[in-house]
Design an enzyme around this catalytic site. Structure first.
Site, mmCIF file in Angstrom:
data_model
loop_
_atom_site.group_PDB
_atom_site.id
_atom_site.type_symbol
_atom_site.label_atom_id
_atom_site.label_comp_id
_atom_site.label_asym_id
_atom_site.label_seq_id
_atom_site.Cartn_x
_atom_site.Cartn_y
_atom_site.Cartn_z
ATOM 1 N N LEU A 1 0.856 -1.189 0.000
ATOM 2 C CA LEU A 1 0.000 0.000 0.000
ATOM 3 C C LEU A 1 0.893 1.240 0.000
ATOM 4 C CD1 LEU A 1 -2.564 -1.131 2.695
ATOM 5 C CD2 LEU A 1 -3.172 -0.549 0.355
ATOM 6 N N ASP A 2 0.375 2.342 -0.555
ATOM 7 C CA ASP A 2 1.096 3.612 -0.488
ATOM 8 C C ASP A 2 1.281 4.008 0.977
ATOM 9 O OD1 ASP A 2 1.181 3.759 -3.219
ATOM 10 O OD2 ASP A 2 -0.505 5.144 -3.412
ATOM 11 N N PRO A 3 2.294 4.818 1.288
ATOM 12 C CA PRO A 3 2.543 5.219 2.676
ATOM 13 C C PRO A 3 1.322 5.820 3.375
ATOM 14 C CG PRO A 3 4.412 5.825 1.325
ATOM 15 C CD PRO A 3 3.358 5.310 0.380
ATOM 16 N N ALA B 1 -1.826 5.242 2.616
ATOM 17 C CA ALA B 1 -3.016 4.403 2.448
ATOM 18 C C ALA B 1 -3.284 3.528 3.658
ATOM 19 C CB ALA B 1 -2.867 3.536 1.202
ATOM 20 N N ARG C 1 -3.800 7.257 -7.717
ATOM 21 C CA ARG C 1 -3.272 8.629 -7.767
ATOM 22 C C ARG C 1 -3.206 9.135 -9.199
ATOM 23 N NH1 ARG C 1 2.542 8.604 -5.213
ATOM 24 N NH2 ARG C 1 1.857 6.733 -4.140
#
Length: 290
Positions: free
Chosen positions: A14-16, A18, A150
């Site tokens: 996951l993105d930081p 998220a 994004r």
């Protein structure tokens, strides 16, 4: 650590910023994690309008601020339908985990290094505007593997003329695993602690492990979308030894076909095999059965 697992692996970072679902595979289940990497995903995200950032999310430096006048729900919905439904072409962010010559793009981006990022085709199965308020809008997105939320938000911001970045991102579903099935690390720890509370110190660890085992799902749930072939005892013995089998009744489907192999006697999941055009079953990824 809580499960005392000798081997574990996640199924897609996951993105930081998220939150949400991250399936974890333990032991033999790690053999099937690739199918979750390739699975469809379900996200909900909040887009902050009027601000463009270097990373496309709230973690990045602000590059530009623009007026958001003229943005409406009707305009957003029309753009979603026209540009973000079905198969689309998108350019992944330089701050993604994709690799360039062995290096993750986000590491290069943080060093100020820019490289050409290839466009890719992804599928948006469903996208919906949930809410719009002042300079924010909420989206619900069900998409194929490799889709970058994004990038959707950044592209939508450009089409609206005001720019945008992701301020909130939550993954709800990953393949067969749905939002209601999620547990936080804190909830998992609480299960272990509650089970062992007041027990004999010598047995509390095993009691905790037994309680945690109740949270585990079978390894085959990662590949439950695949068709099943059941084998009798002699066939099971051959497959366990890596032997190919000629099937009496080949599956009437496109070949080669990946299948789940099940022991007819007890329903035990043996692993995955591939059925060829001429009905030969070849073992591809088997569970340890001893």
């Amino acid at each position: 650590h809580l499960f005392g697992a000798a081997k574990a692996g996640h199924t897609g970072a996951l993105d930081p910023l998220a939150t949400g679902m991250l399936p974890i595979c333990f032991g033999e289940a790690t053999k099937f994690s690739q199918f979750l990497l390739n699975a469809d995903k379900h996200y909900q995200t909040t887009a902050k309008l009027g601000i463009k950032t270097a990373s496309g999310d709230a973690e990045g430096d602000v590059l530009e601020r623009r007026d958001i006048e003229g943005v409406s729900a009707a305009k957003v919905e029309a753009l979603l339908k026209e540009h973000f439904s079905g198969e689309i072409i998108q350019t992944p962010s330089m701050f993604s985990a994709l690799k360039h010559q062995g290096q993750p793009l986000y590491k290069l981006a943080r060093k100020g290094i820019k490289v050409e990022v290839k466009k890719r085709k992804v599928s948006i199965h469903h996208i919906e505007l949930l809410d719009i308020r002042d300079d924010e809008l909420d989206l619900d997105i069900h998409c194929s593997k490799g889709t970058y939320v994004r990038s959707i938000v950044e592209d939508l911001g450009e089409l609206l003329g005001c720019g945008a970045h992701v301020s909130v991102l939550r993954r709800l579903d990953s393949g067969p695993y749905k939002e209601a099935m999620m547990r936080t690390p804190e909830q998992i720890a609480e299960v272990a602690e509650t089970a062992a509370l007041g027990t004999d110190p010598e047995s509390e660890k095993q009691i905790a492990y037994d309680a945690l085992d109740e949270l585990l799902l079978p390894a085959w749930t990662a590949v439950e979308h695949l068709p099943v072939i059941q084998l009798d005892e002699p066939q099971v013995a051959l497959i366990k030894n890596g032997r190919k089998l000629i099937l009496a009744n080949a599956l009437a489907d496109e070949s080669p076909l990946l299948v789940r192999i099940i022991a007819e006697a007890d329903g035990f999941f043996l692993g995955l095999g591939e059925v060829s055009n001429d009905g030969v079953l070849t073992p591809r990824r088997l569970m340890k059965t001893q």
